[in-house]
Design an enzyme around this catalytic site. Structure first.
Site, PDB file in Angstrom:
ATOM      1  N   GLU A  25       0.534  -7.210  18.228  1.00 44.36           N
ATOM      2  CA  GLU A  25      -0.504  -6.215  18.514  1.00 44.36           C
ATOM      3  C   GLU A  25      -0.879  -5.397  17.284  1.00 44.36           C
ATOM      4  O   GLU A  25      -2.030  -5.064  17.087  1.00 44.36           O
ATOM      5  CB  GLU A  25      -0.048  -5.256  19.623  1.00 44.36           C
ATOM      6  CG  GLU A  25       0.066  -5.879  20.987  1.00 44.36           C
ATOM      7  CD  GLU A  25      -1.268  -6.254  21.611  1.00 44.36           C
ATOM      8  OE1 GLU A  25      -2.333  -5.839  21.116  1.00 44.36           O
ATOM      9  OE2 GLU A  25      -1.242  -6.991  22.604  1.00 44.36           O
ATOM     10  N   ASP A  34     -11.495  -5.112  20.890  1.00 44.50           N
ATOM     11  CA  ASP A  34     -10.776  -6.347  20.560  1.00 44.50           C
ATOM     12  C   ASP A  34     -11.760  -7.525  20.632  1.00 44.50           C
ATOM     13  O   ASP A  34     -12.920  -7.334  21.008  1.00 44.50           O
ATOM     14  CB  ASP A  34      -9.561  -6.521  21.477  1.00 44.50           C
ATOM     15  CG  ASP A  34      -9.897  -6.805  22.928  1.00 44.50           C
ATOM     16  OD1 ASP A  34     -11.097  -6.921  23.269  1.00 44.50           O
ATOM     17  OD2 ASP A  34      -8.958  -6.933  23.723  1.00 44.50           O
TER      18      ASP A  34
END
Length: 161
Positions: A25, A34
């Site tokens: 992450e 994202d």
């Protein structure tokens, strides 16, 4: 405090899943979109509580990660209770990353069907197939699913010895 086997298994699964999630992450203290276009902050936290443009503290990020991982562990545990800690961890990290379908939706996930049938080794080998976002294979997801599979198979193989 006396810990039961189940409590220890869940705690171990959570620790392993968190160790898988952190390098995959990364940490971003400002909200960003994202690859599929979902507003995200910290170590992959998504949700309606994110404020675009706000800088989140490390403590807030830790809180998000702990709560989100607990939610992922609980989702996998609810769908497939009693998995060995490494299998639980691998599927919890995948669930943390993309939701519970991979471990829970037996209609749309071969991995979920295999987990339910107790075919852990085969279920673990399904993880690399879940490397797409918006239909496109992403190198980061490919690497992450591979790491999850390796962790998952460690446990699946040690169970059959």
């Amino acid at each position: 405090i006396k810990m039961t086997f189940d409590t220890k298994r869940i705690a171990a699964g959570t620790a392993i899943a968190t160790a898988l999630a952190l390098p995959a992450e990364g940490l971003r203290q400002y909200a960003y979109y994202d690859p599929p276009g979902i507003l995200t902050v910290c170590e992959g936290h998504t949700g309606s509580d994110i404020i675009k443009g706000k800088k989140y503290s490390l403590a807030e990020c830790d809180e998000f990660l702990n709560e989100d991982m607990r939610t992922a562990i609980n989702a996998v545990e609810k769908c497939v209770p009693g998995l060995p800690d490494h299998v639980l961890a691998a599927f919890a990290d995948a669930t943390y990353n993309m939701g519970p379908k991979i471990a829970c939706d037996t209609r749309k996930s071969t991995a979920a069907r295999l987990l339910k049938e107790g075919k852990l080794d085969e279920a673990c080998r399904q993880l690399p197939k879940w490397n797409r976002a918006g239909g496109v294979p992403l190198p980061g997801l490919t690497k992450r699913r591979q790491a999850e599979m390796e962790v998952c198979l460690d446990s699946a193989n040690s169970q059959s010895e």
